[in-house]
Design an enzyme around this catalytic site. Structure first.
Site, PDB file in Angstrom:
ATOM      1  N   PHE A   1       0.801  -1.213   0.000  1.00  0.00           N
ATOM      2  CA  PHE A   1       0.000   0.000   0.000  1.00  0.00           C
ATOM      3  C   PHE A   1       0.836   1.266   0.000  1.00  0.00           C
ATOM      4  CE2 PHE A   1      -2.848  -3.097   1.862  1.00  0.00           C
ATOM      5  CZ  PHE A   1      -4.080  -2.769   1.320  1.00  0.00           C
ATOM      6  N   ASP A   2       0.487   2.182  -0.891  1.00  0.00           N
ATOM      7  CA  ASP A   2       0.845   3.572  -0.672  1.00  0.00           C
ATOM      8  C   ASP A   2       0.027   4.009   0.539  1.00  0.00           C
ATOM      9  OD1 ASP A   2       1.654   6.366  -1.300  1.00  0.00           O
ATOM     10  OD2 ASP A   2      -0.495   6.556  -1.676  1.00  0.00           O
ATOM     11  N   VAL A   3       0.576   4.880   1.363  1.00  0.00           N
ATOM     12  CA  VAL A   3      -0.107   5.261   2.601  1.00  0.00           C
ATOM     13  C   VAL A   3      -0.684   6.672   2.528  1.00  0.00           C
ATOM     14  CG1 VAL A   3       0.177   5.614   5.088  1.00  0.00           C
ATOM     15  CG2 VAL A   3       1.333   3.697   3.960  1.00  0.00           C
TER      16      VAL A   3
ATOM     17  N   THR B   1      -3.604   7.519  -0.110  1.00  0.00           N
ATOM     18  CA  THR B   1      -4.429   6.342  -0.354  1.00  0.00           C
ATOM     19  C   THR B   1      -5.196   5.953   0.907  1.00  0.00           C
ATOM     20  OG1 THR B   1      -2.835   5.524  -1.984  1.00  0.00           O
ATOM     21  CG2 THR B   1      -4.416   3.928  -1.110  1.00  0.00           C
TER      22      THR B   1
END
Length: 238
Positions: free
Chosen positions: A13-15, A18
């Site tokens: 995951f991009d954090v 996102t």
């Protein structure tokens, strides 16, 4: 043919952007500074100026770089160009909120996958973000850990090496992100399966994220994390 959702072992995951609403956090802080200075701040204009300043050649690691960014954009917004306001913008990252659906969706997904964070933020900030999200991650990679930022392929290769150390490969990863520039385009180039969470689906433009040279059609496309979690559960029971 795109792999089915049940076939993946890891979700990366991009954090920021996102899972964590950094645009909302930035606008809130700049509007608060504006109120103190008697200036009305237009949030979308501020994001455009932020985007232009953030990707300067002398940019520092995020979110420490917000001090420099503030001093660069303050005159354009009519705000006082004082360092302590830039430090407030940086420090406010500790209070940035998750999108309303993020924590619950991650908890649901963690029942089926190993969740791995891949963030351009520094470790100190990621620890706050992870706590806000309910500490759902099996492993987290930050700019401090990798020594680089996405879309640098070197960031992704460190994650590939990690999953390989566990006997898996990049084919076992679904990369989930909202940024076409930082994540979706490069993940495609590296042969990953990807999932675009289009957080700004109801808004025009790219907000605080740099516009990609070209749009990459993702393998999976949702407008929220809740939609991804629901799709994963439906696919698992199909």
């Amino acid at each position: 043919m795109t792999k089915g959702l049940p076939e993946f072992k890891y979700l990366t995951f991009d954090v920021v952007g996102t899972l964590i609403d950094f645009e909302g956090g930035l606008k809130t802080s700049l509007i608060e500074i504006g109120k103190q200075a008697g200036v009305e701040v237009d949030g979308e204009e501020a994001l455009t100026l932020y985007r232009q300043a953030r990707y300067a050649e002398d940019a520092e690691l995020f979110p420490d770089d917000l001090v420099r960014v503030y001093l660069a954009i303050a005159p354009e917004l009519g705000l006082p160009a004082e360092k302590h306001f830039g430090e407030k913008l940086r420090d406010d990252a500790r209070q940035w909120k998750a999108f309303p659906d993020s924590a619950a969706a991650l908890a649901r997904l963690a029942e089926r996958y190993k969740l791995v964070a891949m963030t351009n933020a520094r470790r100190w900030a990621f620890e706050y973000f992870s706590k806000e999200l309910g500490d759902p991650f099996y492993r987290g990679f930050t700019a401090d850990d990798t020594g680089t930022e996405k879309p640098d392929p070197a960031f992704f290769h460190q994650v590939f090496a990690f999953v390989e150390s566990e006997g898996a490969s990049k084919d076992d990863i679904l990369h989930v992100a909202q940024s076409q520039y930082h994540d979706i385009g490069i993940s495609r180039e590296l042969g990953m399966t990807n999932c675009w969470i289009q957080r700004r689906h109801a808004q025009k433009g790219y907000g605080g994220t740099i516009e990609p040279a070209e749009f990459t059609r993702p393998d999976y496309h949702f407008t929220s994390m809740a939609e991804l979690a629901a799709a994963a559960e439906e696919a698992a029971h199909a």
